[in-house]
Design an enzyme around this catalytic site. Structure first.
Site, mmCIF file in Angstrom:
data_model
loop_
_atom_site.group_PDB
_atom_site.id
_atom_site.type_symbol
_atom_site.label_atom_id
_atom_site.label_comp_id
_atom_site.label_asym_id
_atom_site.label_seq_id
_atom_site.Cartn_x
_atom_site.Cartn_y
_atom_site.Cartn_z
ATOM 1 N N LEU A 449 38.742 49.609 41.997
ATOM 2 C CA LEU A 449 38.746 50.829 42.798
ATOM 3 C C LEU A 449 37.560 51.711 42.396
ATOM 4 C CD1 LEU A 449 42.561 51.649 42.759
ATOM 5 C CD2 LEU A 449 41.274 50.199 44.326
ATOM 6 N N GLY A 490 44.801 49.133 34.631
ATOM 7 C CA GLY A 490 43.981 50.255 35.121
ATOM 8 C C GLY A 490 43.878 50.205 36.620
ATOM 9 N N ASP A 491 42.608 50.258 37.114
ATOM 10 C CA ASP A 491 42.387 50.204 38.567
ATOM 11 C C ASP A 491 41.827 48.856 38.991
ATOM 12 O OD1 ASP A 491 39.989 50.422 37.316
ATOM 13 O OD2 ASP A 491 39.151 51.968 38.649
ATOM 14 N N GLU A 492 42.130 47.779 38.259
ATOM 15 C CA GLU A 492 41.603 46.448 38.548
ATOM 16 C C GLU A 492 42.727 45.564 39.100
ATOM 17 O OE1 GLU A 492 38.149 46.118 35.117
ATOM 18 O OE2 GLU A 492 40.144 45.325 34.719
#
Length: 609
Positions: A449, A490-492
């Site tokens: 993201l 996280g954002d992965e």
């Protein structure tokens, strides 16, 4: 392909139950009838064997009685005491007429002899049987028999007792038909007026002829077995199996019928076998064996007498019943099929109405056709369905959100309900092994993201969690059911695409992922755009290892992020070594080091990138 409906399945099921029930009933009746007929045949055969055994005992007693009658005649004692076999003796001639009468009335007698104690056991009177009838042997034809057991054993008996020899093959020369035949000898001692033994009466009996007379009223398909106390066959349907001890080879009944060991161990008096229960012994027959004392009350000898009849003759009635049962089962099966169809249609017709209402869930017309007025279980089900429909329509939004709040398994991310890194790597390893065998292609999409950190900093971690949940939801919506999407941390996010879709992962799937993630999200009553960068690696062109595919996709994503937000790239890791960008080479070394570090620390790549 059109799959069969419930009516067909239920009809087939009910018909199968009916056919199975009638078939099992028929089979049980047939099997029970076979067993009953075999047991009945066993009882009949046992009775016949016992009757034959009694007849044999009675016949031996009668022969012994004949020998005692001849032995107790005064003329027998006078001839045996005074005659030397030479010249004419009127008493001997009169006695010979009596011997001739016995031979004429007993066709099973092969020889009847008066043997003197003196003169080395000389035969004084002897009648043999030839092909025509009884033949008297005189003169030089008379032999000395003192050395034979049936002479000296008989002379050692007390008055009123008889000698019964073992059953053997007659090897005495000059005995006409008796030579070479199975023979049993019965002897009685002859005493003079002083009570001294002066001779012996010996009757040679044809064993085969004796048994033939005894079983004249038995069915012609009955077979007779007779053995001595050691188990040697004396009588057998196959003549080559008899008197093996006389031919240099012993043939024992225990080798053919192992169950008869109990008779010779004297633990049982009877043994019955049939081809149903013991096919390895009885084959296609029913056999009964009886152990019977032989040779007098004080003798420990015995014989084993057996009768056998074909199993097929006992099962003739069962075969006829089996044909009738087959016809009955076929008729019952047809009736069961017809009744099953009618019952299935009556049962499934209201269910089909419920099915139509379920497939047209929002149609009010389908609800009007429900059998809600029925008072049975179908009516209860229809009313419950109508009530459930009303409740579902009013609470469908609540149920939609409740699905997201289901408890997560250990292999899924708690926040997004997506598979976590460990499950994804296991699935990727499995997909690689399967693709290596089938030749399929795989694609790994690494999604990062772009503005998640800014949103998290601006709106807080709670809003960030909502963004991650929304992103996971959008990824699941945009991807096919066969695709696997996971959150690494996280954002992965990471996506595994298998099969034919993997060939167009770069162009279509990555673009669709970018499009849906670039759409606005409503966070805290504000429209925000999160955006994403996507990197793609392929199997087997980029790598055949799960870790390397993930590494390549990560590096490719980083290259896409450097080239501008909302971009995707399929550049493989191998191409990154030739890239001119120092940042890409640094990222390559960083990712490679992170993967190696995870492998060293945990034993497998299961630490968040």
């Amino acid at each position: 392909m059109i799959r069969p409906g419930l009516t067909v399945k239920l009809s087939v099921l009910l018909a199968c139950i009916g056919v199975l029930a009638s078939g099992l009933t028929g089979y049980y009746a047939y099997h029970a009838n076979r067993t009953m007929l075999v047991h009945q045949a066993e009882r009949s055969l046992r009775t016949s064997t016992e009757l034959l055994s009694r007849r044999l005992s009675v016949e031996i007693n009668d022969i012994s009685a004949d020998a005692r009658v001849l032995a107790t005649m005064p003329s027998s004692a006078r001839v045996a005491a005074s005659d030397d076999g030479t010249g004419r003796n009127d008493g001997r001639e009169r006695l010979a007429q009596v011997f001739a009468s016995f031979m004429a009335n007993h066709p099973e007698y092969l020889q009847v002899r008066l043997i003197a104690r003196e003169h080395h056991g000389l035969e004084l009177i002897r009648f043999d049987r030839d092909a025509v009838g009884a033949v008297r042997v005189t003169g030089n034809g008379l032999q000395e028999k003192a050395q034979f057991p049936y002479v000296f054993d008989t002379l050692g008996l007390s008055a009123g007792r008889t000698y019964v020899s073992n059953i053997t093959i007659n090897h005495e020369n000059g005995t006409h038909l008796a030579e070479g035949r199975p023979t049993m000898r019965v002897g009685a001692p002859v005493f003079d007026a002083g009570g001294q033994p002066v001779g012996a009466i010996v009757i040679d009996v044809d064993l085969g002829g004796l048994l033939a007379l005894l079983k004249t009223d038995l069915p012609s398909d009955y077979k007779v077995y007779l053995t001595n106390e050691w188990g040697d066959f004396l009588i057998h349907p196959d003549a080559t199996q008899t008197f093996g001890f006389d031919k240099g080879r012993r043939v024992f009944i225990q080798d053919t019928f192992a169950s008869t060991h109990a008779l010779f161990d004297q633990t049982r008096d009877q043994v019955q076998l049939n081809g149903l229960d013991a096919p390895e012994e009885a084959r296609d027959a029913i056999v009964t064996f009886i152990r019977k004392p032989f040779g007098g009350d004080d003798s420990h000898r015995f014989v084993v007498l057996g009768l056998a009849k074909p199993l097929a003759s006992a099962l003739e009635g069962a075969n006829l019943l089996g044909s009738s049962i087959v016809r009955m089962v076929l008729i019952s099966s047809v009736l069961a099929l017809c009744l099953a169809i009618l019952f299935a249609r009556a049962l499934t017709q209201p269910l089909q109405m419920l099915t139509f209402a379920a497939t047209h869930f929002l149609s009010d017309k389908s609800m009007d056709e429900l059998p809600i007025r029925r008072t049975d279980e179908i009516g209860v089900l229809a009313r419950c369905f109508a009530r459930m429909r009303r409740e579902i329509k009013s609470q469908i939004d609540v149920l939609h959100h409740k699905q997201i709040e289901l408890s997560h398994l250990a292999s899924h991310d708690v926040l997004t309900d997506l598979p976590n890194r460990m499950l994804f790597m296991e699935q990727l390893d499995t997909a690689i092994r399967h693709a290596s065998l089938s030749g399929e292609h795989l694609a790994v999409l690494f999604v990062d993201l772009d503005r998640f950190k800014q949103i998290n900093d601006r709106f807080g971690h709670s809003a960030g969690d909502n963004v991650l949940i929304a992103v996971a939801h959008r990824l699941r919506e945009v991807l096919a059911p066969t695709d696997l999407v996971a959150r690494l941390g996280g954002d992965e996010f990471i996506v595994l695409v298998k099969g034919e879709r993997a060939d167009r992962a770069t162009a279509d799937i990555a673009a669709e992922v970018l499009r849906t993630l670039n759409e606005d999200l409503l966070i805290n009553d504000q429209q925000v755009t999160v955006g994403a960068s996507v990197g793609v690696s392929r199997f087997p062109s980029d790598s055949t290892s799960a870790e390397e595919l993930l590494l390549h996709a990560d590096a490719a994503m980083y290259a896409a992020k450097l080239s501008g937000e909302g971009r995707s790239t399929c550049r493989a890791y191998a191409e990154l070594d030739d890239a001119t960008s120092p940042a890409l080479r640094s990222r390559s070394r960083q990712v490679s080091g992170r993967l190696r570090g995870r492998s060293t620390a945990t034993g497998k790549a299961d630490v968040t990138l």
